[in-house]
Design a protein around this motif. Structure first.
Motif, short mmCIF file in Angstrom:
data_model
loop_
_atom_site.label_atom_id
_atom_site.label_comp_id
_atom_site.label_asym_id
_atom_site.label_seq_id
_atom_site.Cartn_x
_atom_site.Cartn_y
_atom_site.Cartn_z
N VAL A 173 12.98 10.82 14.36
CA VAL A 173 14.41 10.70 14.06
C VAL A 173 14.96 12.12 13.94
CG1 VAL A 173 16.17 9.81 12.50
CG2 VAL A 173 14.06 8.51 12.87
N GLY A 174 15.71 12.54 14.94
CA GLY A 174 16.14 13.94 14.97
C GLY A 174 14.93 14.83 15.20
N SER A 175 14.68 15.71 14.26
CA SER A 175 13.51 16.59 14.36
C SER A 175 12.39 16.16 13.41
CB SER A 175 13.91 18.04 14.04
OG SER A 175 14.47 18.12 12.72
N ASP A 176 12.57 15.03 12.72
CA ASP A 176 11.60 14.57 11.72
C ASP A 176 10.92 13.28 12.18
OD1 ASP A 176 12.34 16.68 10.01
OD2 ASP A 176 13.99 15.48 9.17
N TRP A 177 9.68 13.12 11.73
CA TRP A 177 8.96 11.87 11.94
C TRP A 177 9.12 11.00 10.70
CZ3 TRP A 177 6.72 10.04 16.31
CH2 TRP A 177 6.51 10.95 17.36
N LYS A 178 9.33 9.70 10.91
CA LYS A 178 9.49 8.76 9.81
C LYS A 178 8.67 7.50 10.07
CE LYS A 178 14.12 10.28 8.34
NZ LYS A 178 13.73 10.66 6.96
N PHE A 179 8.45 6.76 8.98
CA PHE A 179 7.75 5.48 9.12
C PHE A 179 8.69 4.44 9.71
CE2 PHE A 179 5.50 7.34 5.38
CZ PHE A 179 4.22 7.38 5.92
N GLU A 180 8.23 3.81 10.76
CA GLU A 180 8.97 2.68 11.31
C GLU A 180 8.42 1.36 10.76
OE1 GLU A 180 10.73 1.79 15.67
OE2 GLU A 180 8.53 1.86 15.59
N HIS A 181 7.11 1.34 10.57
CA HIS A 181 6.46 0.14 10.03
C HIS A 181 5.15 0.56 9.36
CE1 HIS A 181 5.80 -4.39 10.40
NE2 HIS A 181 4.73 -3.94 9.75
N ARG A 182 4.96 0.12 8.10
CA ARG A 182 3.71 0.35 7.39
C ARG A 182 3.12 -1.00 7.01
NH1 ARG A 182 2.15 5.21 3.73
NH2 ARG A 182 0.64 5.35 5.46
N ASP A 183 1.85 -1.17 7.33
CA ASP A 183 1.15 -2.41 7.00
C ASP A 183 -0.11 -2.03 6.23
OD1 ASP A 183 0.05 -4.89 6.79
OD2 ASP A 183 -0.17 -5.24 8.94
N LEU A 184 -0.13 -2.36 4.93
CA LEU A 184 -1.25 -2.00 4.06
C LEU A 184 -2.23 -3.16 3.96
CD1 LEU A 184 -2.72 -0.22 2.00
CD2 LEU A 184 -1.15 -1.11 0.24
N THR A 185 -3.47 -2.89 4.31
CA THR A 185 -4.55 -3.86 4.15
C THR A 185 -5.48 -3.38 3.04
OG1 THR A 185 -4.48 -4.46 6.50
CG2 THR A 185 -6.50 -5.00 5.29
N ILE A 186 -5.67 -4.22 2.00
CA ILE A 186 -6.51 -3.87 0.85
C ILE A 186 -7.89 -4.50 1.03
CG2 ILE A 186 -6.83 -4.16 -1.63
CD1 ILE A 186 -4.76 -2.11 -0.97
N TYR A 187 -8.94 -3.67 0.90
CA TYR A 187 -10.31 -4.19 0.96
C TYR A 187 -10.74 -4.74 -0.40
CZ TYR A 187 -10.37 -1.07 5.06
OH TYR A 187 -10.08 -0.43 6.23
N HIS A 188 -10.46 -3.97 -1.42
CA HIS A 188 -10.79 -4.42 -2.78
C HIS A 188 -9.86 -3.73 -3.78
CE1 HIS A 188 -13.27 -0.70 -2.44
NE2 HIS A 188 -12.83 -0.52 -3.69
N GLN A 189 -9.65 -4.37 -4.92
CA GLN A 189 -8.88 -3.81 -6.03
C GLN A 189 -9.49 -4.38 -7.31
OE1 GLN A 189 -4.60 -3.82 -5.65
NE2 GLN A 189 -4.30 -3.96 -7.88
N VAL A 190 -10.31 -3.56 -7.97
CA VAL A 190 -11.12 -4.05 -9.09
C VAL A 190 -11.11 -3.01 -10.21
CG1 VAL A 190 -12.64 -5.42 -7.62
CG2 VAL A 190 -13.20 -3.03 -8.08
N PRO A 191 -11.44 -3.42 -11.45
CA PRO A 191 -11.61 -2.45 -12.53
C PRO A 191 -12.70 -1.44 -12.19
CG PRO A 191 -11.44 -4.66 -13.42
CD PRO A 191 -11.57 -4.80 -11.93
N HIS A 192 -12.46 -0.20 -12.56
CA HIS A 192 -13.39 0.87 -12.22
C HIS A 192 -14.77 0.63 -12.83
CE1 HIS A 192 -14.86 4.85 -11.27
NE2 HIS A 192 -15.16 5.05 -12.56
N LEU A 193 -14.83 0.14 -14.08
CA LEU A 193 -16.12 -0.08 -14.74
C LEU A 193 -16.90 -1.22 -14.08
CD1 LEU A 193 -15.09 0.34 -18.49
CD2 LEU A 193 -16.25 1.99 -16.99
N LYS A 194 -16.20 -2.15 -13.51
CA LYS A 194 -16.87 -3.28 -12.86
C LYS A 194 -17.43 -2.88 -11.50
CE LYS A 194 -16.06 -7.99 -11.23
NZ LYS A 194 -15.08 -9.10 -11.10
#
Length: 233
Positions: free
Chosen positions: A209-230
C-alpha cells in the motif's frame, strides 16, 4: 556476289561458335583444377595473379573477383558495443529486481515483528494500522474484516491478558505488489496469575500500500495452548 556474302556469314558463325566452345571449356577446366598458391602466373582467390612468393601482382583485381567485405552484422565493432550495452542493461535490471526483492522481504519480516511488539505493549490501534483497510484477521471461529471490527476484536483479546508473541521461520513468496507467507509463532502470556504457553503459525497474505507492506489477511492456527507447568505434551 550473293554466294560470297553467304560464305562470309557462315565463316563468322563458325568463328563465334568455336570461340564460345573454347572459352567454355577453359572455364570448366579452370573450375575443375584448383589453383595452387605461391606459383608464378597462377591466380589467387581475389583475382590477381600471384608471383613466385605468393604476393598479389595485380593490386586492383576486377570488382567481381574481390573478396566480399566482412558482414557488419557479425563482426562490426558497433554491433559488439550494442550487444555489450544490452547485456549491461539486462544485468542492471536483474540486479535492481534482486535488490527490490531483498527490500520487500525485509519489510515483510519487519512487519510481522512490529505486530509482535504492538501486541506486547497492548497497542491495539498500532496493530490495526498494520492491516489494509479491508484487512482480515482469522483464528479458529473468529473472522473479522475491516479496521472497525478489528479494533473490537483486539481490545477484547487484550482485556484479560497480555501476550508475548515471538515469530520465526519466515517463508515468503513475492508476486509484485502482493506476497504470501507462513510464519511460526510461540506465545507466552499470563492469565489469572498462571503462565500460559502456546505455539502455532500464521498464514499471511500481504499487500503493498503505497510504499509500505500491510497485512491483507492473517490466519492464526494454534497447535497448543496450555499452562506452562503442565506442558504441552
Amino acid at each position: 556476289m550473293a554466294r560470297l556474302r553467304s560464305l562470309v556469314r557462315t565463316s563468322r558463325r563458325w568463328s563465334i561458335r568455336r570461340w564460345w566452345t573454347e572459352g567454355t571449356r577453359g572455364t570448366e577446366s579452370s573450375r575443375r583444377t584448383p589453383a595452387r598458391r605461391g606459383i608464378s602466373g597462377e591466380h589467387g582467390p581475389c583475382g590477381g595473379a600471384r608471383g613466385s612468393l605468393g604476393f598479389e601482382s595485380n593490386p586492383n583485381p576486377p570488382a567481381a573477383a574481390r573478396c566480399p567485405p566482412r558482414c557488419p552484422m557479425i563482426r562490426g565493432p558497433g554491433n559488439r558495443q550494442k550487444r555489450a550495452a544490452r547485456s549491461k542493461e539486462s544485468s542492471m535490471r536483474d540486479l535492481e529486481d534482486r535488490i527490490q526483492a531483498i527490500e520487500d522481504r525485509t519489510a515483510i519480516v519487519e512487519l510481522t515483528g512490529r505486530y509482535c511488539h504492538m501486541a506486547r505493549t497492548g497497542n491495539v490501534e498500532g496493530i490495526v494500522d498494520l492491516f489494509c483497510e479491508d484487512g482480515v484477521m482469522e483464528s479458529g471461529d473468529t473472522c473479522e474484516k475491516g479496521h472497525e471490527r478489528l479494533l473490537g476484536v483486539y481490545r477484547e483479546a487484550f482485556s484479560g491478558l497480555r501476550p508475548l508473541p515471538c515469530v520465526h521461520n519466515h517463508d515468503i513468496t513475492l508476486d509484485g505488489d502482493h506476497a504470501t507467507g507462513c510464519t511460526s509463532v510461540e506465545i507466552r502470556m499470563v492469565h489469572e496469575g498462571e503462565a500460559i504457553t502456546a505455539a502455532g503459525h500464521y498464514d499471511d497474505t500481504f499487500r503493498r500500500v503505497g510504499s509500505d507492506w500491510k497485512f491483507e489477511h492473517r490466519d492464526l492456527t494454534i497447535y497448543h495452548q496450555v499452562p506452562h507447568l503442565k506442558g504441552w505434551a
